[in-house]
Write a protein that holds these residues in place. Structure first.
Motif, PDB file in Angstrom:
ATOM      1  N   GLY A  57      47.807  29.471  52.501  1.00  0.00           N
ATOM      2  CA  GLY A  57      46.825  30.464  52.860  1.00  0.00           C
ATOM      3  C   GLY A  57      48.141  31.630  53.432  1.00  0.00           C
ATOM      4  O   GLY A  57      47.189  32.455  54.408  1.00  0.00           O
ATOM      5  N   ILE A  58      48.614  32.071  52.835  1.00  0.00           N
ATOM      6  CA  ILE A  58      49.570  33.125  51.964  1.00  0.00           C
ATOM      7  C   ILE A  58      48.797  34.756  51.374  1.00  0.00           C
ATOM      8  O   ILE A  58      49.404  32.835  50.503  1.00  0.00           O
ATOM      9  N   LEU A  59      48.280  35.410  51.489  1.00  0.00           N
ATOM     10  CA  LEU A  59      47.867  35.349  50.346  1.00  0.00           C
ATOM     11  C   LEU A  59      48.724  36.324  49.378  1.00  0.00           C
ATOM     12  O   LEU A  59      49.717  36.929  49.807  1.00  0.00           O
ATOM     13  N   VAL A  60      49.184  35.827  48.325  1.00  0.00           N
ATOM     14  CA  VAL A  60      50.589  36.268  47.440  1.00  0.00           C
ATOM     15  C   VAL A  60      50.643  36.910  46.244  1.00  0.00           C
ATOM     16  O   VAL A  60      51.513  37.955  45.587  1.00  0.00           O
ATOM     17  N   ALA A  61      49.317  36.973  45.484  1.00  0.00           N
ATOM     18  CA  ALA A  61      49.049  37.560  44.338  1.00  0.00           C
ATOM     19  C   ALA A  61      47.577  37.906  44.384  1.00  0.00           C
ATOM     20  O   ALA A  61      46.719  36.922  44.511  1.00  0.00           O
ATOM     21  N   SER A  62      46.770  38.997  43.102  1.00  0.00           N
ATOM     22  CA  SER A  62      45.897  38.781  42.812  1.00  0.00           C
ATOM     23  C   SER A  62      45.027  39.769  41.238  1.00  0.00           C
ATOM     24  O   SER A  62      46.439  40.896  41.331  1.00  0.00           O
ATOM     25  N   CYS A  63      44.634  39.911  41.366  1.00  0.00           N
ATOM     26  CA  CYS A  63      44.549  41.426  39.825  1.00  0.00           C
ATOM     27  C   CYS A  63      42.846  40.945  40.143  1.00  0.00           C
ATOM     28  O   CYS A  63      41.736  40.277  40.447  1.00  0.00           O
ATOM     29  N   VAL A  64      42.569  42.275  39.104  1.00  0.00           N
ATOM     30  CA  VAL A  64      40.413  42.430  39.745  1.00  0.00           C
ATOM     31  C   VAL A  64      39.773  42.231  37.618  1.00  0.00           C
ATOM     32  O   VAL A  64      41.151  42.776  37.063  1.00  0.00           O
ATOM     33  N   LEU A  65      39.088  41.823  37.779  1.00  0.00           N
ATOM     34  CA  LEU A  65      38.437  41.586  36.088  1.00  0.00           C
ATOM     35  C   LEU A  65      37.462  42.217  36.531  1.00  0.00           C
ATOM     36  O   LEU A  65      37.112  41.834  37.304  1.00  0.00           O
ATOM     37  N   VAL A  66      37.036  43.094  35.435  1.00  0.00           N
ATOM     38  CA  VAL A  66      35.594  43.561  35.285  1.00  0.00           C
ATOM     39  C   VAL A  66      35.426  43.320  33.895  1.00  0.00           C
ATOM     40  O   VAL A  66      36.157  43.602  32.829  1.00  0.00           O
ATOM     41  N   VAL A  67      34.047  43.467  34.065  1.00  0.00           N
ATOM     42  CA  VAL A  67      33.822  42.725  32.055  1.00  0.00           C
ATOM     43  C   VAL A  67      32.685  43.892  32.540  1.00  0.00           C
ATOM     44  O   VAL A  67      31.631  44.064  32.850  1.00  0.00           O
ATOM     45  N   VAL A  68      32.796  44.451  31.405  1.00  0.00           N
ATOM     46  CA  VAL A  68      31.630  45.883  30.753  1.00  0.00           C
ATOM     47  C   VAL A  68      30.782  45.443  29.912  1.00  0.00           C
ATOM     48  O   VAL A  68      31.060  45.074  29.022  1.00  0.00           O
ATOM     49  N   PRO A  69      29.538  45.373  30.264  1.00  0.00           N
ATOM     50  CA  PRO A  69      29.041  45.768  28.951  1.00  0.00           C
ATOM     51  C   PRO A  69      29.008  46.468  28.572  1.00  0.00           C
ATOM     52  O   PRO A  69      29.260  47.655  27.931  1.00  0.00           O
ATOM     53  N   ASN A  70      28.394  45.878  26.698  1.00  0.00           N
ATOM     54  CA  ASN A  70      29.427  46.440  25.316  1.00  0.00           C
ATOM     55  C   ASN A  70      27.836  46.264  24.267  1.00  0.00           C
ATOM     56  O   ASN A  70      27.260  45.234  24.378  1.00  0.00           O
ATOM     57  N   LEU A  71      28.408  48.087  23.635  1.00  0.00           N
ATOM     58  CA  LEU A  71      27.043  47.204  22.798  1.00  0.00           C
ATOM     59  C   LEU A  71      27.570  47.406  21.153  1.00  0.00           C
ATOM     60  O   LEU A  71      26.465  47.080  19.984  1.00  0.00           O
ATOM     61  N   ASN A  82      44.630  46.554  39.027  1.00  0.00           N
ATOM     62  CA  ASN A  82      45.908  46.419  40.164  1.00  0.00           C
ATOM     63  C   ASN A  82      46.347  44.802  40.142  1.00  0.00           C
ATOM     64  O   ASN A  82      45.606  44.132  41.030  1.00  0.00           O
ATOM     65  N   VAL A  83      46.639  44.167  38.830  1.00  0.00           N
ATOM     66  CA  VAL A  83      47.968  43.007  39.363  1.00  0.00           C
ATOM     67  C   VAL A  83      48.441  43.580  40.477  1.00  0.00           C
ATOM     68  O   VAL A  83      49.658  44.840  40.046  1.00  0.00           O
ATOM     69  N   VAL A  84      48.712  42.315  40.963  1.00  0.00           N
ATOM     70  CA  VAL A  84      49.879  42.474  41.928  1.00  0.00           C
ATOM     71  C   VAL A  84      50.308  41.313  42.712  1.00  0.00           C
ATOM     72  O   VAL A  84      49.389  40.508  42.714  1.00  0.00           O
ATOM     73  N   THR A  85      51.445  41.002  42.636  1.00  0.00           N
ATOM     74  CA  THR A  85      52.113  40.375  43.593  1.00  0.00           C
ATOM     75  C   THR A  85      53.037  40.936  44.869  1.00  0.00           C
ATOM     76  O   THR A  85      53.902  41.645  45.155  1.00  0.00           O
ATOM     77  N   HIS A  86      52.608  39.935  46.044  1.00  0.00           N
ATOM     78  CA  HIS A  86      53.647  40.294  47.055  1.00  0.00           C
ATOM     79  C   HIS A  86      55.222  40.061  46.831  1.00  0.00           C
ATOM     80  O   HIS A  86      55.758  39.495  45.981  1.00  0.00           O
ATOM     81  N   LYS A  87      55.936  41.343  47.488  1.00  0.00           N
ATOM     82  CA  LYS A  87      57.406  41.406  47.108  1.00  0.00           C
ATOM     83  C   LYS A  87      57.532  39.993  47.507  1.00  0.00           C
ATOM     84  O   LYS A  87      58.959  39.365  46.497  1.00  0.00           O
ATOM     85  N   GLY A  88      58.102  39.705  48.790  1.00  0.00           N
ATOM     86  CA  GLY A  88      58.737  37.965  48.916  1.00  0.00           C
ATOM     87  C   GLY A  88      58.442  36.961  48.367  1.00  0.00           C
ATOM     88  O   GLY A  88      58.644  36.561  47.955  1.00  0.00           O
ATOM     89  N   TYR A  89      56.911  36.994  47.035  1.00  0.00           N
ATOM     90  CA  TYR A  89      56.646  35.628  45.840  1.00  0.00           C
ATOM     91  C   TYR A  89      57.367  36.529  44.599  1.00  0.00           C
ATOM     92  O   TYR A  89      56.781  35.762  44.123  1.00  0.00           O
ATOM     93  N   ARG A  90      57.511  36.809  44.477  1.00  0.00           N
ATOM     94  CA  ARG A  90      58.022  37.681  42.933  1.00  0.00           C
ATOM     95  C   ARG A  90      58.424  36.551  42.372  1.00  0.00           C
ATOM     96  O   ARG A  90      59.600  36.465  42.599  1.00  0.00           O
ATOM     97  N   GLN A  91      58.939  36.962  41.021  1.00  0.00           N
ATOM     98  CA  GLN A  91      59.249  35.247  39.804  1.00  0.00           C
ATOM     99  C   GLN A  91      59.349  34.484  40.481  1.00  0.00           C
ATOM    100  O   GLN A  91      60.308  33.562  39.688  1.00  0.00           O
ATOM    101  N   ARG A  92      58.029  34.296  40.460  1.00  0.00           N
ATOM    102  CA  ARG A  92      57.834  33.151  40.693  1.00  0.00           C
ATOM    103  C   ARG A  92      56.286  32.517  39.251  1.00  0.00           C
ATOM    104  O   ARG A  92      56.325  30.951  39.725  1.00  0.00           O
ATOM    105  N   GLY A  93      56.214  32.821  38.861  1.00  0.00           N
ATOM    106  CA  GLY A  93      55.273  32.537  37.805  1.00  0.00           C
ATOM    107  C   GLY A  93      53.356  33.213  38.662  1.00  0.00           C
ATOM    108  O   GLY A  93      52.639  32.487  37.793  1.00  0.00           O
TER     109      GLY A  93
END
Length: 154
Positions: free
Chosen positions: A60-74, A86-97
């Motif tokens: 129930g603890i939010l420990v990691a996140s990243c954003v994916l933006v899909v951009v239309p293209n011609l 915005n790739v981020v992992t909580h400092k207390g939960y790093r090095q765990r994959g």
């Protein structure tokens, strides 16, 4: 808990307060969006088909996140491309994959959206950060440029 399962899902509007808290582990001292501005930006974000903010939770603890933006293209047969931010992992939960698994989820979503490539930029020069992205399957193969419109936090 060291061996607790990471649950990955897409963010919803109700996740915004905890997500903004997690972002303090990305860039300490970054200006935090107020609730109304965050809700407006999230609503705008959802209008980009295929885009998502991936969340990883442990017990129930939010420990990691990243954003994916899909951009239309011609180009490339009008296939979109994906941007990771915005790739981020909580400092207390790093090095765990957890960060790697979040990036894997974003990569799978980019494939489902038909993206022909997936890009990310990092401002970090830390060897560990660069190695993390290489281990996650990204290659350092392009030259990136940016024009900062607000000052860089140190």
């Amino acid at each position: 808990m060291e061996n607790a399962e990471l649950i990955i899902r897409c963010a919803t509007q109700g996740d915004l307060p905890r997500l903004l808290d997690l972002y303090q582990h990305l860039l300490a001292g970054d200006e935090r969006a107020d609730d109304a501005s965050a809700a407006e930006a999230f609503g705008q974000f959802l209008r980009y088909a295929g885009s998502a903010i991936f969340l990883g939770e442990v017990d129930g603890i939010l420990v990691a996140s990243c954003v994916l933006v899909v951009v239309p293209n011609l180009t490339r047969g009008a296939r979109p491309y994906g941007l990771i931010e915005n790739v981020v992992t909580h400092k207390g939960y790093r090095q765990r994959g957890h960060g790697r698994r979040i990036l894997d989820a974003a990569t799978a979503a980019a494939r489902r959206a038909g993206c022909y490539k997936l890009m990310l930029l990092t401002g970090s020069k830390e060897a560990g950060t660069l190695e993390f992205y290489l281990r996650a399957g990204f290659e350092q193969s392009k030259t990136g440029f940016q024009k900062r419109l607000i000052p860089v936090l140190s």
